[in-house]
Design a protein around this motif. Structure first.
Motif, PDB file in Angstrom:
ATOM      1  N   SER A  87      27.572  86.091   8.930  1.00 35.28           N
ATOM      2  CA  SER A  87      26.919  85.485  10.073  1.00 35.28           C
ATOM      3  C   SER A  87      27.170  86.292  11.368  1.00 35.28           C
ATOM      4  CB  SER A  87      27.463  84.078  10.518  1.00 35.28           C
ATOM      5  OG  SER A  87      27.117  83.315   9.390  1.00 35.28           O
ATOM      6  N   ALA A  88      28.141  87.009  11.728  1.00 35.71           N
ATOM      7  CA  ALA A  88      28.341  87.869  12.949  1.00 35.71           C
ATOM      8  C   ALA A  88      27.628  88.972  12.874  1.00 35.71           C
ATOM      9  CB  ALA A  88      30.018  88.044  12.954  1.00 35.71           C
ATOM     10  N   ILE A  89      27.565  89.680  11.613  1.00 33.73           N
ATOM     11  CA  ILE A  89      26.350  90.691  11.680  1.00 33.73           C
ATOM     12  C   ILE A  89      24.967  90.439  11.733  1.00 33.73           C
ATOM     13  CG2 ILE A  89      25.632  92.462   9.844  1.00 33.73           C
ATOM     14  CD1 ILE A  89      28.444  92.930  10.597  1.00 33.73           C
ATOM     15  N   ASP A  90      24.654  89.162  11.074  1.00 32.61           N
ATOM     16  CA  ASP A  90      23.281  88.629  11.599  1.00 32.61           C
ATOM     17  C   ASP A  90      22.773  88.505  12.950  1.00 32.61           C
ATOM     18  OD1 ASP A  90      20.680  87.514  10.220  1.00 32.61           O
ATOM     19  OD2 ASP A  90      21.248  85.954  11.576  1.00 32.61           O
ATOM     20  N   LEU A  91      23.976  87.951  13.788  1.00 32.18           N
ATOM     21  CA  LEU A  91      23.952  87.503  15.175  1.00 32.18           C
ATOM     22  C   LEU A  91      23.820  88.938  15.776  1.00 32.18           C
ATOM     23  CD1 LEU A  91      26.126  84.560  16.034  1.00 32.18           C
ATOM     24  CD2 LEU A  91      23.789  84.420  15.199  1.00 32.18           C
TER      25      LEU A  91
ATOM     26  N   LEU B 179      34.383  88.759  18.249  1.00 29.13           N
ATOM     27  CA  LEU B 179      33.206  89.450  18.821  1.00 29.13           C
ATOM     28  C   LEU B 179      32.910  90.770  17.971  1.00 29.13           C
ATOM     29  CD1 LEU B 179      32.275  90.121  22.564  1.00 29.13           C
ATOM     30  CD2 LEU B 179      32.223  92.228  20.837  1.00 29.13           C
ATOM     31  N   VAL B 180      31.617  91.011  17.398  1.00 31.28           N
ATOM     32  CA  VAL B 180      31.183  91.872  16.488  1.00 31.28           C
ATOM     33  C   VAL B 180      30.257  92.710  17.015  1.00 31.28           C
ATOM     34  CG1 VAL B 180      30.462  92.464  14.163  1.00 31.28           C
ATOM     35  CG2 VAL B 180      32.250  90.414  14.642  1.00 31.28           C
ATOM     36  N   GLU B 181      30.366  94.177  16.964  1.00 33.60           N
ATOM     37  CA  GLU B 181      29.253  94.996  17.665  1.00 33.60           C
ATOM     38  C   GLU B 181      28.834  95.894  16.512  1.00 33.60           C
ATOM     39  OE1 GLU B 181      31.092  97.467  20.283  1.00 33.60           O
ATOM     40  OE2 GLU B 181      31.410  96.202  21.864  1.00 33.60           O
ATOM     41  N   VAL B 182      27.569  95.900  16.085  1.00 31.88           N
ATOM     42  CA  VAL B 182      26.791  97.002  15.383  1.00 31.88           C
ATOM     43  C   VAL B 182      26.333  97.855  16.180  1.00 31.88           C
ATOM     44  CG1 VAL B 182      25.226  97.111  13.632  1.00 31.88           C
ATOM     45  CG2 VAL B 182      26.570  95.016  13.749  1.00 31.88           C
ATOM     46  N   HIS B 183      26.594  99.196  15.718  1.00 28.80           N
ATOM     47  CA  HIS B 183      26.199 100.363  16.518  1.00 28.80           C
ATOM     48  C   HIS B 183      25.193 101.165  15.836  1.00 28.80           C
ATOM     49  CE1 HIS B 183      29.406 100.879  19.699  1.00 28.80           C
ATOM     50  NE2 HIS B 183      29.679  99.602  19.163  1.00 28.80           N
ATOM     51  N   ALA B 184      24.081 101.433  16.198  1.00 24.95           N
ATOM     52  CA  ALA B 184      22.999 102.012  15.455  1.00 24.95           C
ATOM     53  C   ALA B 184      22.016 102.921  16.314  1.00 24.95           C
ATOM     54  CB  ALA B 184      22.194 100.919  14.642  1.00 24.95           C
ATOM     55  N   ASP B 185      22.102 104.201  15.854  1.00 23.75           N
ATOM     56  CA  ASP B 185      21.209 104.961  16.583  1.00 23.75           C
ATOM     57  C   ASP B 185      21.580 104.997  17.999  1.00 23.75           C
ATOM     58  OD1 ASP B 185      20.661 106.076  14.184  1.00 23.75           O
ATOM     59  OD2 ASP B 185      18.811 104.891  14.025  1.00 23.75           O
TER      60      ASP B 185
ATOM     61  N   GLY C 196      24.152  95.914  19.004  1.00 24.82           N
ATOM     62  CA  GLY C 196      23.932  94.505  19.177  1.00 24.82           C
ATOM     63  C   GLY C 196      25.213  93.831  18.918  1.00 24.82           C
ATOM     64  N   VAL C 197      25.393  92.744  19.527  1.00 24.19           N
ATOM     65  CA  VAL C 197      26.731  91.787  19.825  1.00 24.19           C
ATOM     66  C   VAL C 197      26.680  90.671  19.133  1.00 24.19           C
ATOM     67  CG1 VAL C 197      28.744  91.257  21.119  1.00 24.19           C
ATOM     68  CG2 VAL C 197      27.204  93.054  21.873  1.00 24.19           C
ATOM     69  N   GLY C 198      27.277  90.337  18.078  1.00 23.39           N
ATOM     70  CA  GLY C 198      27.473  88.966  17.427  1.00 23.39           C
ATOM     71  C   GLY C 198      28.891  88.147  17.590  1.00 23.39           C
ATOM     72  N   GLU C 199      29.055  87.081  16.860  1.00 26.32           N
ATOM     73  CA  GLU C 199      30.088  86.328  17.123  1.00 26.32           C
ATOM     74  C   GLU C 199      30.313  85.727  15.611  1.00 26.32           C
ATOM     75  OE1 GLU C 199      32.349  82.515  19.360  1.00 26.32           O
ATOM     76  OE2 GLU C 199      30.376  83.417  20.016  1.00 26.32           O
ATOM     77  N   SER C 200      31.698  85.534  15.196  1.00 25.63           N
ATOM     78  CA  SER C 200      32.151  84.873  14.249  1.00 25.63           C
ATOM     79  C   SER C 200      32.886  83.737  14.668  1.00 25.63           C
ATOM     80  CB  SER C 200      32.833  86.031  13.196  1.00 25.63           C
ATOM     81  OG  SER C 200      33.168  85.263  11.875  1.00 25.63           O
ATOM     82  N   TRP C 201      33.040  82.763  13.910  1.00 29.43           N
ATOM     83  CA  TRP C 201      33.605  81.430  14.387  1.00 29.43           C
ATOM     84  C   TRP C 201      35.127  81.627  13.797  1.00 29.43           C
ATOM     85  CZ3 TRP C 201      36.402  77.998  11.247  1.00 29.43           C
ATOM     86  CH2 TRP C 201      36.535  76.474  12.060  1.00 29.43           C
ATOM     87  N   ILE C 202      36.137  81.646  14.673  1.00 29.59           N
ATOM     88  CA  ILE C 202      37.581  81.598  14.242  1.00 29.59           C
ATOM     89  C   ILE C 202      38.374  80.697  14.697  1.00 29.59           C
ATOM     90  CG2 ILE C 202      37.666  84.196  13.553  1.00 29.59           C
ATOM     91  CD1 ILE C 202      38.757  84.724  16.318  1.00 29.59           C
TER      92      ILE C 202
ATOM     93  N   GLN D 178      22.871  70.664  10.729  1.00 28.07           N
ATOM     94  CA  GLN D 178      23.571  71.278  11.966  1.00 28.07           C
ATOM     95  C   GLN D 178      24.215  72.700  11.299  1.00 28.07           C
ATOM     96  OE1 GLN D 178      26.278  67.861  12.300  1.00 28.07           O
ATOM     97  NE2 GLN D 178      25.596  67.924  14.545  1.00 28.07           N
ATOM     98  N   PRO D 179      23.420  73.651  11.228  1.00 28.54           N
ATOM     99  CA  PRO D 179      23.684  75.109  10.886  1.00 28.54           C
ATOM    100  C   PRO D 179      24.548  75.525  11.985  1.00 28.54           C
ATOM    101  CG  PRO D 179      21.405  74.949  11.284  1.00 28.54           C
ATOM    102  CD  PRO D 179      21.828  73.531  11.176  1.00 28.54           C
ATOM    103  N   ASP D 180      25.773  76.177  11.942  1.00 26.41           N
ATOM    104  CA  ASP D 180      26.474  76.871  12.905  1.00 26.41           C
ATOM    105  C   ASP D 180      25.975  78.202  12.729  1.00 26.41           C
ATOM    106  OD1 ASP D 180      28.605  78.162  13.945  1.00 26.41           O
ATOM    107  OD2 ASP D 180      29.649  76.535  14.381  1.00 26.41           O
ATOM    108  N   PRO D 181      25.163  78.740  14.061  1.00 30.79           N
ATOM    109  CA  PRO D 181      24.999  80.239  13.783  1.00 30.79           C
ATOM    110  C   PRO D 181      26.092  81.188  13.454  1.00 30.79           C
ATOM    111  CG  PRO D 181      24.932  79.426  16.119  1.00 30.79           C
ATOM    112  CD  PRO D 181      25.319  78.162  14.967  1.00 30.79           C
ATOM    113  N   ALA D 182      27.156  80.958  13.840  1.00 34.08           N
ATOM    114  CA  ALA D 182      28.393  81.877  13.361  1.00 34.08           C
ATOM    115  C   ALA D 182      29.135  81.489  12.026  1.00 34.08           C
ATOM    116  CB  ALA D 182      29.510  81.935  14.442  1.00 34.08           C
ATOM    117  N   LYS D 183      28.841  80.601  11.399  1.00 36.13           N
ATOM    118  CA  LYS D 183      29.435  80.372  10.218  1.00 36.13           C
ATOM    119  C   LYS D 183      28.264  80.151   8.927  1.00 36.13           C
ATOM    120  CE  LYS D 183      32.302  76.748  10.482  1.00 36.13           C
ATOM    121  NZ  LYS D 183      32.813  75.399  10.747  1.00 36.13           N
ATOM    122  N   SER D 184      27.186  79.655   9.215  1.00 36.66           N
ATOM    123  CA  SER D 184      26.438  79.378   8.008  1.00 36.66           C
ATOM    124  C   SER D 184      25.408  80.297   7.571  1.00 36.66           C
ATOM    125  CB  SER D 184      25.476  77.939   8.499  1.00 36.66           C
ATOM    126  OG  SER D 184      26.257  76.989   9.191  1.00 36.66           O
TER     127      SER D 184
END
Length: 378
Positions: free
Chosen positions: A111-115, A36-42, A46-52, A270-276
């Motif tokens: 991908s995790a950052i993008d999500l 689980l990846v959080e990007v903090h900004a001001d 936002g929260v994303g996920e990377s496939w592991i 089949q793009p994988d949102p946390a991979k592709s």
């Protein structure tokens, strides 16, 4: 939306051990895992996920790749536009992935950052990501995955009881086991449509032999019979057997995904949102296809990625199916309070939560968390 400057990135590793490991043609899944990846900004997050899911040491690698490789390109910069951030990350890191011989970890980290940035964008706008992208469909048809080689009848019956109309059988375990899986689905839930996934288990000659058997069994499409990057071999397989093909979960970036979607016989990309390449890449892909090949996002992990798949599948008219693993998954089913509702036709209703996971259950995250590491802007 005015500019947002990223000031901190947090990586949390969550785990939920499995009582019964899940067999694949190449390995066993021994626990559910989430990066689980959080990007903090001001002051916003936002929260994303990377496939592991694999390998066992993926959490350590991914944490290092995100915080040491990706974070320096994001921290201290404007993250308002996810596409611009992905382009900046790709320009610096795509070559590193090629030289490393590990494009996957690089793309999965980006991908995790993008999500996370799409989640952030939706939260600020007060809109679901699917609505930001297009909001073309109220629901996306679901196929149940995770069927076979164990618990086949039980899981097929479960899928049918939920109104789901299609299942994806795991194959690649040898003729006897694969045929038994298909037969058990037919026996326990005869109305279900059947797809198949070999997880790249076969050689090219073996794939042709197996595809002919699957066609005779009424299987509608075959996913990843062998390494999906071999586009010419996929075209030959379709020409020889007539079977429809699905591929793309291990394909990275828009150029390779678009080329794969153009292969004759590939009916589902089949793009994988946390991979592709996150939501950004999948949205660009959906925008350039003419509908002959459907975007049917791959997903076999946690709640955040499934919400991303749902956003993609409901945003575009010519999107295809959404994948729903019907085995228990504590990092999906209990992690978001609004869950994943199905309608009477077995389709998953579009999320109405702002962003992707504004309803993330903090207590459940804390319960499953085994590690937390972060990096802040200088």
């Amino acid at each position: 939306m005015t500019g947002l400057i990223a000031d901190r990135i947090v990586v949390r590793i969550l785990t939920a051990p499995l009582v019964e490991p899940i067999p694949m043609s190449f390995a066993r899944l021994t626990s559910r895992r989430m990066c689980l990846v959080e990007v903090h900004a001001d002051g916003k997050i936002g929260v994303g996920e990377s496939w592991i899911n694999y390998p066992e040491w993926a959490p350590a690698e991914r944490t290092a790749t995100i915080l040491d490789g990706v974070a320096p390109l994001v921290l201290g910069t404007d993250v308002t536009d996810p596409a611009a951030v992905l382009e900046r990350m790709t320009a610096t890191l795509a070559g590193v992935g090629r030289q490393w011989g590990a494009r996957g970890p690089i793309w999965q980290a980006m991908s995790a950052i993008d999500l996370a940035l799409w989640d952030l964008r939706g939260r600020i706008a007060g809109m679901p990501v699917g609505a930001l992208l297009g909001d073309a469909r109220a629901a996306a048809p679901v196929y149940a995955s995770g069927i076979g080689p164990t618990r086949v009848e039980e899981l097929s019956e479960l899928a049918a009881s939920r109104g789901i109309t299609a299942v994806k059988a795991k194959v690649g375990f040898g003729d006897e086991v694969d045929r038994a899986t298909i037969a058990a689905i037919r026996r326990s839930a005869p109305a279900l449509r059947i797809f198949a996934d070999a997880n790249c288990a076969w050689s090219h000659p073996e794939a042709e032999r197996q595809a002919r058997i699957l066609v005779d069994e009424g299987v509608e499409w075959l996913e990843e019979p062998f390494e999906s990057q071999d586009r010419a071999a996929l075209a030959r397989l379709h020409e020889a057997t007539g079977i429809a093909l699905a591929a793309g979960e291990n394909t990275y970036g828009i150029d390779d995904l678009t080329a794969l979607a153009a292969v004759p016989g590939v009916a589902h990309i089949q793009p994988d949102p946390a991979k592709s390449g996150g939501i950004t890449t999948a949205a660009v892909l959906a925008g350039v296809l003419d509908g002959a090949c459907r975007v049917s996002p791959h997903w076999y992990a946690g709640a955040i990625g499934l919400r991303a798949s749902l956003a993609i599948a409901t945003a575009f008219e010519h999107a295809g199916w959404i994948e729903l693993d019907v085995r228990d998954n504590a990092l999906r089913d209990g992690l978001v309070t609004e869950g994943f509702a199905l309608d009477d036709e077995g389709s998953m209703l579009a999320s109405r939560v702002a962003g992707l996971v504004a309803d993330l259950d903090a207590e459940r995250v804390a319960y499953h968390q085994i590690a937390e590491t972060s990096r802040s802007a200088a």
